[in-house]
Write a protein that holds these residues in place. Structure first.
Motif, PDB file in Angstrom:
ATOM      1  N   ASN A   1       3.738   6.637   3.132  1.00 42.64           N
ATOM      2  CA  ASN A   1       4.243   5.716   2.007  1.00 42.64           C
ATOM      3  C   ASN A   1       5.618   5.455   2.139  1.00 42.64           C
ATOM      4  OD1 ASN A   1       1.667   5.933   1.044  1.00 42.64           O
ATOM      5  ND2 ASN A   1       2.291   7.633  -0.524  1.00 42.64           N
TER       6      ASN A   1
ATOM      7  N   ARG B   1       1.298   4.196  -3.092  1.00 42.49           N
ATOM      8  CA  ARG B   1       0.976   5.641  -2.519  1.00 42.49           C
ATOM      9  C   ARG B   1      -0.475   5.819  -2.046  1.00 42.49           C
ATOM     10  NH1 ARG B   1       3.534   7.260  -8.184  1.00 42.49           N
ATOM     11  NH2 ARG B   1       5.508   6.678  -7.834  1.00 42.49           N
TER      12      ARG B   1
ATOM     13  N   SER C   1       0.863  -1.362  -0.036  1.00 45.45           N
ATOM     14  CA  SER C   1       0.126  -0.084   0.115  1.00 45.45           C
ATOM     15  C   SER C   1       0.762   1.196  -0.026  1.00 45.45           C
ATOM     16  CB  SER C   1      -1.032  -0.096   1.295  1.00 45.45           C
ATOM     17  OG  SER C   1      -0.330   0.295   2.394  1.00 45.45           O
ATOM     18  N   GLY C   2       2.053   1.204   0.581  1.00 40.48           N
ATOM     19  CA  GLY C   2       2.997   2.421   0.591  1.00 40.48           C
ATOM     20  C   GLY C   2       3.427   2.704  -0.569  1.00 40.48           C
ATOM     21  N   ARG C   3       3.985   1.369  -1.476  1.00 40.63           N
ATOM     22  CA  ARG C   3       4.361   1.202  -2.889  1.00 40.63           C
ATOM     23  C   ARG C   3       3.400   2.069  -3.706  1.00 40.63           C
ATOM     24  NH1 ARG C   3       5.981  -3.993  -4.937  1.00 40.63           N
ATOM     25  NH2 ARG C   3       3.627  -4.338  -5.015  1.00 40.63           N
TER      26      ARG C   3
ATOM     27  N   TRP D   1      -1.237   6.510   0.944  1.00 39.32           N
ATOM     28  CA  TRP D   1      -1.304   7.621   2.378  1.00 39.32           C
ATOM     29  C   TRP D   1      -0.484   8.695   1.846  1.00 39.32           C
ATOM     30  CZ3 TRP D   1      -4.611   4.636   4.939  1.00 39.32           C
ATOM     31  CH2 TRP D   1      -4.307   3.360   4.871  1.00 39.32           C
TER      32      TRP D   1
ATOM     33  N   GLN E   1       2.641  11.332   1.520  1.00 41.30           N
ATOM     34  CA  GLN E   1       4.019  10.580   1.063  1.00 41.30           C
ATOM     35  C   GLN E   1       4.866  10.200   2.290  1.00 41.30           C
ATOM     36  OE1 GLN E   1       4.241  10.020  -2.048  1.00 41.30           O
ATOM     37  NE2 GLN E   1       6.228   8.654  -1.244  1.00 41.30           N
TER      38      GLN E   1
ATOM     39  N   ARG F   1      -1.675   8.977  -6.356  1.00 42.79           N
ATOM     40  CA  ARG F   1      -2.207   8.429  -5.166  1.00 42.79           C
ATOM     41  C   ARG F   1      -2.856   7.168  -5.558  1.00 42.79           C
ATOM     42  NH1 ARG F   1       1.522  10.529  -3.292  1.00 42.79           N
ATOM     43  NH2 ARG F   1       1.567  12.011  -1.619  1.00 42.79           N
TER      44      ARG F   1
END
Length: 472
Positions: A337, A330, A326-328, A332, A334, A457
């Motif tokens: 992420n 995007r 989910s961070g990769r 959330w 930055q 995002r």
């Protein structure tokens, strides 16, 4: 559900990359054996046998094995959907990457929220069961025991994945031994023939009652949960070698092995219980002690405690990969992420691991019934959305992508949608309200933050090597 947004432009992607370092890729270090060991440990067949199956004995008696068999057949349809979508979209994001790519980014976001509910709650529920099986040695509060298990699992999750595969493999051997001991004792002390498996009887309020189809259907939710966990193999798809082939093999091998490891002891217990009352009581530990004495009973209980610890380790490992992805992608702001995408020297997403493990320890102090009911709603909704995505797996550009393809498509996904839709209407109202409230809040986050920033995002991606296969 099918709000499919345009992918980000190259210029936008470059600009985004300039503002933050791209998350590192997970290392491919697992084969089918390692992946199956990790996923089978997540199923924790011994925990199912000693924690979930007793409830079925209490309600279904001699028809318990039949109900689990029917549940396993239904799980095959679920496994087919996961196997096809997991090889078509091999991503650590699991369900949300599959559904978001095939059915639209908003649908993928809703799936992510359901999976997030599950990954944050289920490890805590499993961990809290440790106290019951440590009772022969020490008396400890279930919440404290669960929190301790979650912290230990979090520490283990920060280590090398290959090392964890061996560690969980050792624990898995111990729980399989426990199941084998129960099977041997049950068959060695047989009191009734195998034909009793086809004559449903149970003791209710001190009287013998027949078990009909309505009781089996009422218990089907529990029967399905007995082998639940095989689907989590897809969370390891970025770390499996040759994922186009090995994801499906891992999913199906895990389901098959877990069904055998659970069903054989269930049959043995059914034929070996001294009487119908003892079987209906569902106290497997007491049955083992009656067959072989307290020492063997203590050994089996400790094996179960280790199985629960093992499950905690595997769940933290697998669930942290969802936050990593989910961070990769995007999801959330930055800084978040970047944090979720950070890997340590063992190539483990360490902040994502902490984000799963520490709240999991805190959740051990929340009422267990509420957590269980909320999880049931989220799992049903998650499987339903995956079945919906399976209907899109052979349309457009995905039609000719190399992938494992399920038989009887689209009949199996349609059947799953109908069954799971009905199941959702029968679940606990309070849990439905909690899960619905979380989902509504997530939808508002989508409308207010993600959708206006669609170019930068919630950009669902595949690893570079898999993306090249998609475009081939």
């Amino acid at each position: 559900m099918t709000d499919i947004l345009d992918p980000p432009s190259a210029a936008t992607a470059v600009a985004a990359d300039r503002t933050s370092a791209a998350p590192k890729k997970l290392a491919r270090s697992l084969g089918v054996v390692g992946g199956t060991l990790l996923t089978l440990s997540c199923v924790t067949p011994a925990s199912s046998l000693f924690v979930i199956v007793p409830d079925l004995f209490s309600s279904l008696g001699t028809y318990t094995a039949l109900a689990i068999g029917i549940g396993t057949l239904l799980c095959i349809a679920v496994a087919f959907c996961y196997s096809e979508l997991g090889t078509l979209i091999p991503s650590a994001g699991g369900e949300y990457a599959m559904v978001g790519t095939l059915a639209g980014r908003f649908a993928g976001w809703l799936v992510f929220i359901q999976s997030l509910i599950v990954v944050m709650i289920v490890p805590s529920l499993i961990a809290m069961g440790t106290a019951d099986y440590l009772e022969p040695i020490i008396h400890i509060n279930p919440a404290v025991a669960g929190a301790a298990v979650m912290i230990a699992a979090t520490v283990a999750g920060l280590l090398d994945l290959r090392a964890n595969a061996w560690l969980t493999g050792i624990f898995l051997v111990l729980e399989v031994i426990a199941c084998a001991v129960v099977s041997f004792l049950g068959f060695s002390n047989s009191e009734r023939g195998v034909s009793s498996l086809t004559h449903g009887q149970v003791i209710t309020d001190g009287a013998t009652s027949p078990v009909g189809l309505s009781l089996i259907l009422a218990a089907m939710g529990t029967a399905l949960f007995v082998t639940q966990g095989f689907s989590t193999a897809i969370y390891l798809s970025e770390e499996l070698e040759n994922p186009r082939r090995n994801v499906a093999r891992t999913v199906l091998w895990t389901l098959g092995l877990s069904a055998v490891i659970i069903l054989v002891p269930v049959v043995a217990i059914t034929v070996g219980a001294p009487d119908l009352a003892a079987l209906s009581e569902g106290n497997v530990s007491a049955l083992v002690e009656g067959w072989a004495g307290s020492s063997v009973g203590t050994f089996v209980s400790l094996c179960i405690a280790l199985a629960i610890v093992n499950a905690g380790i595997v769940m933290v490992i697998q669930n942290s990969r969802v936050l990593f992805a989910s961070g990769r992608d995007r999801a959330w702001p930055q800084p978040v992420n970047d944090a979720f995408g950070t890997l340590n020297r063992f190539s483990a997403p360490w902040i994502s691991t902490l984000a799963v493990g520490i709240p999991g320890a805190v959740l051990c102090f929340v009422p267990q019934d509420l957590l269980t009911n909320i999880t049931g709603v989220a799992v049903a909704a998650l499987y339903l959305l995956v079945a919906v995505a399976a209907l899109f797996a052979r349309k457009g550009q995905h039609k000719h992508v190399p992938a494992w393809r399920q038989p009887l498509w689209p009949a199996l996904p349609v059947i799953l949608i109908l069954v799971l839709g009905y199941v959702l209407t029968q679940l606990d109202v309070e849990a439905l309200l909690w899960t619905g409230g979380i989902t509504v809040a997530a939808a508002l986050y989508w409308v207010g933050y993600l959708r206006p920033r669609q170019d930068t995002r919630w950009v669902i991606t595949l690893p570079e090597d898999e993306q090249e296969l998609q475009n081939a």
